[in-house]
Write an enzyme that holds these catalytic residues in place. Structure first.
Site, mmCIF file in Angstrom:
data_model
loop_
_atom_site.group_PDB
_atom_site.id
_atom_site.type_symbol
_atom_site.label_atom_id
_atom_site.label_comp_id
_atom_site.label_asym_id
_atom_site.label_seq_id
_atom_site.Cartn_x
_atom_site.Cartn_y
_atom_site.Cartn_z
ATOM 1 N N ARG A 1 0.849 -1.197 0.000
ATOM 2 C CA ARG A 1 0.000 0.000 0.000
ATOM 3 C C ARG A 1 0.878 1.238 0.000
ATOM 4 O O ARG A 1 0.634 2.201 -0.683
ATOM 5 C CB ARG A 1 -0.926 -0.012 1.210
ATOM 6 N N ASP B 1 0.246 -6.801 -3.371
ATOM 7 C CA ASP B 1 -1.163 -6.473 -3.161
ATOM 8 C C ASP B 1 -1.650 -5.669 -4.365
ATOM 9 O O ASP B 1 -0.893 -5.485 -5.324
ATOM 10 C CB ASP B 1 -1.353 -5.701 -1.836
ATOM 11 N N HIS C 1 -6.493 -9.794 -4.087
ATOM 12 C CA HIS C 1 -5.512 -8.716 -3.907
ATOM 13 C C HIS C 1 -4.411 -8.817 -4.963
ATOM 14 O O HIS C 1 -3.226 -8.733 -4.654
ATOM 15 C CB HIS C 1 -4.914 -8.773 -2.502
ATOM 16 N N ASP D 1 -6.878 -14.219 1.534
ATOM 17 C CA ASP D 1 -7.978 -13.433 2.112
ATOM 18 C C ASP D 1 -8.722 -12.647 1.038
ATOM 19 O O ASP D 1 -8.206 -12.426 -0.057
ATOM 20 C CB ASP D 1 -7.431 -12.443 3.143
ATOM 21 N N GLU D 2 -9.906 -12.229 1.415
ATOM 22 C CA GLU D 2 -10.688 -11.253 0.658
ATOM 23 C C GLU D 2 -10.630 -11.480 -0.849
ATOM 24 O O GLU D 2 -10.235 -10.597 -1.592
ATOM 25 C CB GLU D 2 -10.209 -9.836 0.997
ATOM 26 N N TRP E 1 -7.553 -13.624 11.408
ATOM 27 C CA TRP E 1 -7.590 -12.151 11.468
ATOM 28 C C TRP E 1 -8.983 -11.602 11.664
ATOM 29 O O TRP E 1 -9.176 -10.550 12.251
ATOM 30 C CB TRP E 1 -6.938 -11.547 10.231
ATOM 31 N N TYR F 1 -4.606 -5.293 15.429
ATOM 32 C CA TYR F 1 -4.338 -4.573 14.188
ATOM 33 C C TYR F 1 -3.793 -3.199 14.563
ATOM 34 O O TYR F 1 -4.509 -2.366 15.109
ATOM 35 C CB TYR F 1 -5.610 -4.466 13.333
ATOM 36 N N PHE F 2 -2.544 -2.991 14.238
ATOM 37 C CA PHE F 2 -1.922 -1.724 14.624
ATOM 38 C C PHE F 2 -2.183 -0.615 13.592
ATOM 39 O O PHE F 2 -1.631 0.461 13.696
ATOM 40 C CB PHE F 2 -0.421 -1.921 14.876
ATOM 41 N N ASP F 3 -3.039 -0.918 12.600
ATOM 42 C CA ASP F 3 -3.466 0.186 11.725
ATOM 43 C C ASP F 3 -4.721 0.849 12.291
ATOM 44 O O ASP F 3 -5.166 1.872 11.793
ATOM 45 C CB ASP F 3 -3.703 -0.288 10.275
ATOM 46 N N TRP G 1 -1.061 -2.685 8.353
ATOM 47 C CA TRP G 1 -1.490 -2.395 6.984
ATOM 48 C C TRP G 1 -1.280 -0.918 6.765
ATOM 49 O O TRP G 1 -1.642 -0.101 7.614
ATOM 50 C CB TRP G 1 -2.965 -2.767 6.808
ATOM 51 N N THR G 2 -0.717 -0.565 5.611
ATOM 52 C CA THR G 2 -0.218 0.804 5.503
ATOM 53 C C THR G 2 -1.010 1.712 4.570
ATOM 54 O O THR G 2 -0.461 2.659 4.019
ATOM 55 C CB THR G 2 1.257 0.775 5.072
HETATM 56 C C1 TNX Z 1 -8.074 -6.420 5.669
HETATM 57 S S1 TNX Z 1 -6.296 -8.385 7.132
HETATM 58 C C2 TNX Z 1 -7.044 -6.910 4.883
HETATM 59 C C3 TNX Z 1 -6.049 -5.963 4.344
HETATM 60 C C4 TNX Z 1 -6.371 -4.545 4.704
HETATM 61 C C5 TNX Z 1 -6.819 -4.483 6.152
HETATM 62 C C6 TNX Z 1 -7.050 -3.121 6.684
HETATM 63 C C7 TNX Z 1 -6.390 -8.996 5.745
HETATM 64 C C8 TNX Z 1 -6.038 -10.379 5.629
HETATM 65 N N1 TNX Z 1 -6.815 -8.244 4.707
HETATM 66 O O1 TNX Z 1 -5.947 -6.148 2.959
HETATM 67 O O2 TNX Z 1 -5.231 -3.771 4.512
HETATM 68 O O3 TNX Z 1 -8.016 -5.214 6.252
HETATM 69 O O4 TNX Z 1 -7.185 -3.176 8.116
#
Ligand code: TNX
Length: 788
Positions: free
Chosen positions: A161, A190, A261, A341-342, A408, A433-435, A482-483
């Site tokens: 990011r 990503d 991603h 993920d996602e 997560w 989550y440190f973001d 996550w940045t």
């Molecule tokens: C979810 S944590 C994501 C990241 C994002 C983050 C923001 C994870 C496995 N996927 O792609 O940066 O949330 O908090």
């Protein structure tokens, strides 16, 4: 004489202070002795470690002693005038590699029969050193016995990011070592950038590592900076980082994201997509201008989750295997993180090829396809002697046989995986989550959420749902960085410190040794260490906690400030309001409250001696409803309870929008219906409801607002209804519903704010129920005088 007494007093306080032992993470056993050992500018070290091990310890020790404390280390034969000795000696623990560190009048001894614990003993020694340069160079006499609770103690860094240069990555690794953490999870790919050189596919970095702009502000953003952003690590640089980490006993786990991603890789090689000819930017938020080429596949300029994912074709598998073939030799780690993920299934659903593949392979659905994807990659990596880690989505559709799961989305994924006898690394968004913000008064953009240090400290990595046997599958935990909203190293430091100290203690220290009050006493010294390293850090730990309460007679409001930390700091109130000078109210207790009865900006300070550690400022707005008794017909959602019903009449009108969700009450399944008791019959002619409209977060403006009056709270007469929402601030989405009507006497007002209902098509969360966010209800009316 007096001067002498002062000096003696000063000296003695110094000695007491320098003698404090403030080690983070807290060691298993610390036995403090009377007295101290005098450090010298030049010190000698001897050892009887195996040459191999010593070669891993000595250069680091020597370099850091010079860098951190300006002490020159020279090597001598063990036993011969060595100030510091490393003894290769068996430790009394069974199973856990441990170390002993002893400081006596005659010298310092580090003992262990392994190199890694000896390395951690060095970290402990660093923390016995005085933090203040001007303080006398002595350290307390002490005997420490110590070992780690978890084997996996990790920190993650997303360099996609935002890209971070090698120098910072190394510094980050230093920080891990100083905190006795042993794993660095490097998120290298990503949607917004591919960051690792792959020789066979040069476009991954010539194209995939660059984007032509980045959205400004919190997603969905209010513009695009239009600046080219990017960068990547050459394979030589990767090797350099891995070596640097290895010298600090830190394993680097690379993450190569798949199948989601994947935008950056697809931008470089569109054949990796199900639909190579579909352009990327149809997904771009309307209000942010896209920079650069608008055709074809592009590296993303905004955040989120994108439908364009890897197609599970032979081309893709071949491509990914080739990529992994170059990744594997760079990283000695047993694990390779493959993301997982996602991964939206939209494109797989639309693709004839994917649908056919589902049929051919006898898979249940697209989740089965994701599982097929991960299992195939797992098989490949297993054949190369590597194990995979994946985010908890890899549980969906069936877990790959040897996979380790990173939990997560809360703890459930970890619980399920451990029950299926799979290794687990816990990294739940809440609280590691440190973001997410560490302060409730965060002014910089963060992803949202509130993970203060005390919440991190309270986290127990082994979920209570697991029995002893299952608990063994929890290898440890990790904090993720996550940045999206960290575009420079200082911001990263600000987000990780001092929370990383809490993380280190939950992962290293024994469960019995974990104690917040004790930790809080050691924390200020850790913060001084951050200063010494030149690292940025958040001061949220010193935040005063502010709450607003009704007074006993519903006249004015009570503003209460609490000091969360242990220091003997004082709280000072000040106010800036018309016609009054400072009404400084001082308290040396942990909390302090004052009554506020009129408009103004009020301040509270947390002060140590003369140093202000933190400040809160709050504007109060008074109207006829402020501080009055209020009840709600329907309770707000548990997720957004504000400070209860009183939130609507506490004199605080939200200014920062979604960033201060606690200033709102959130309703999802119902309307907000509030009854306000004005205390006596009053003339009213004007009611304003403050609300939020932030459709990207599923928060919608009210459908309508209506006000009713009553003399007894039983019979109600309608005063006014409105459907008009006036947007006050585009950025935050703040807006009002205003109802003006003929001046009327009423003691009770009922204000109904109606939920928008179902989110319309074409919007985020379409088809779901909208959120209703209600803040202050303002009531005005003419005075009797005005009427005459
Ligand atoms: C979810 S944590 C994501 C990241 C994002 C983050 C923001 C994870 C496995 N996927 O792609 O940066 O949330 O908090």
């Amino acid at each position: 004489m007096r001067l002498l007494i002062c000096i003696v007093l000063l000296l003695s306080t110094c000695i007491v202070e320098c003698q404090e032992i403030n080690i983070i993470p807290r060691p298993v056993e610390v036995t403090k002795k009377e007295g101290s050992y005098l450090l010298k500018d030049r010190m000698t070290v001897g050892n009887d470690f195996p040459a191999n091990d010593w070669a891993k310890l000595f250069p680091y020790f020597k370099t850091e002693m010079k860098k951190l404390f300006d002490i020159t280390i020279t090597e001598v034969t063990k036993g011969k005038d060595a100030d510091i000795e490393f003894n290769n000696r068996r430790m009394p623990t069974s199973g856990k590699p441990a170390y002993q560190l002893t400081v006596s009048k005659s010298g310092i001894t580090i003992a262990s029969n392994f190199d890694e614990p000896a390395f951690n003993a060095i970290q402990t020694l660093f923390q016995l050193m005085p933090v203040d340069a001007e303080v006398k160079r002595e350290i307390p006499l002490v005997a420490i016995f110590d070992y780690a609770r978890f084997n996996y103690r990790g920190m993650h860094l997303d360099v996609s990011r935002h890209f971070f240069p090698v120098d910072f990555v190394k510094r980050y690794i230093d920080y891990l070592a100083y905190h006795k953490l042993n794993t660095f999870h490097w998120h290298l790919t990503d949607d917004q950038g591919w960051r690792i050189e792959i020789k066979k596919y040069p476009k991954l970095t010539s194209v995939g590592a660059w984007r032509n702009g980045t959205i400004i502000g919190r997603y969905p953003g209010n513009g695009n900076d239009g600046k080219k952003h990017g960068g990547f690590y050459t394979q030589e640089q990767i090797k350099e980082v891995v070596k640097y980490a290895k010298e600090r006993f830190i394993t680097v786990i690379p993450e190569i994201e798949m199948p989601g991603h994947a935008s950056a890789a697809i931008a470089a090689y569109p054949e990796l997509s199900c639909f190579p000819d579909e352009p990327t930017i149809k997904y771009f938020p309307k209000q942010c201008k896209w920079y650069g080429d608008t055709t074809g596949k592009q590296v993303q300029q905004t955040w989120g989750v994108f439908d364009d994912v890897f197609t599970p074709s032979e081309y893709t598998f071949n491509f990914l295997q080739n990529v992994l073939d170059e990744v594997i030799p760079l990283f000695p780690s047993t694990y390779i993180h493959i993301g997982g993920d996602e991964c939206p299934k939209e494109n797989w659903k639309r693709s004839a090829f994917c649908q056919q593949l589902i049929k051919d392979k006898g898979l249940k659905d697209e989740h089965g396809l994701q599982s097929y994807f991960i299992q195939r990659i797992e098989k490949y990596l297993n054949s190369k002697g590597k194990k995979i880690i994946g985010w908890d989505e890899i549980l969906e559709g069936g877990l790959a046989p040897n996979a380790t799961v990173m939990s997560w989305r809360g703890e459930q994924g970890g619980i399920d995986a451990a029950k299926q006898k799979h290794d687990v690394i816990m990294t739940p968004g809440n609280p590691v989550y440190f973001d997410h913000s560490q302060s409730e008064n965060e002014d910089s953009v963060t992803i949202g959420g509130y993970n203060p240090i005390e919440k991190v400290y309270a986290y127990e990595p082994v979920p209570k749902e697991l029995d002893e046997e299952q608990a063994k599958y929890i290898l440890g935990a990790q904090a993720n960085v996550w940045t999206e909203y960290m575009d420079n190293p200082k911001k990263v430091e600000y987000m990780i410190f001092p929370r990383m100290a809490a993380l280190s203690e939950i992962l290293w220290s024994s469960k019995e040794n974990r104690n917040w009050d004790d930790f809080a006493k050691r924390l200020p010294v850790q913060i001084k260490r951050y200063e010494k390293w030149g690292a940025n850090y958040s001061k949220a730990y010193f935040d005063l906690k502010a709450t607003v309460w009704p007074t006993a007679d519903y006249d004015g409001v009570i503003w209460k400030l609490e000091n969360k930390n242990n220091a003997d700091d004082i709280i000072i109130f000040k106010s800036v309001k018309k016609g009054s000078s400072d009404d400084g109210l001082i308290s040396n207790k942990k909390e302090c409250a004052r009554t506020i009865k009129s408009d103004g900006i009020y301040f509270g300070y947390l002060q140590a001696k003369t140093v202000v550690k933190s400040q809160v400022a709050q504007q109060f707005h008074f109207n006829k409803a402020t501080g009055k008794k209020i009840t709600l017909t329907n309770p707000p959602s548990k997720n957004y309870p504000g400070d209860g019903a009183f939130t609507l009449v506490n004199g605080i009108i939200n200014e920062k929008g979604y960033a201060r969700t606690k200033e709102f009450l959130g309703f999802k399944d119902n309307d907000c219906e509030a009854v306000i008791d004005l205390g006596e019959s009053q003339l009213v002619s004007f009611v304003v409801v403050n609300t939020l409209n932030r459709t990207t977060s599923w928060i919608w403006r009210p459908q309508s607002a209506e006000v009713f009056g009553s003399g007894d709270g039983q019979t109600w007469y309608p005063l006014k209804q409105t459907d008009d929402f006036e947007e006050k601030d585009k950025l935050t989405g703040k807006g009002t519903m205003t109802m003006a009507f003929k001046a009327t006497y009423a003691q009770y007002l009922k204000v109904v704010v109606r939920n928008w209902g179902i989110i319309p098509e074409g919007n985020a969360g379409a088809g779901n129920k909208a959120w209703l966010f209600v803040d202050e209800i303002e009531v005005e009316g003419p005075s009797e005088k005005d009427l005459k």
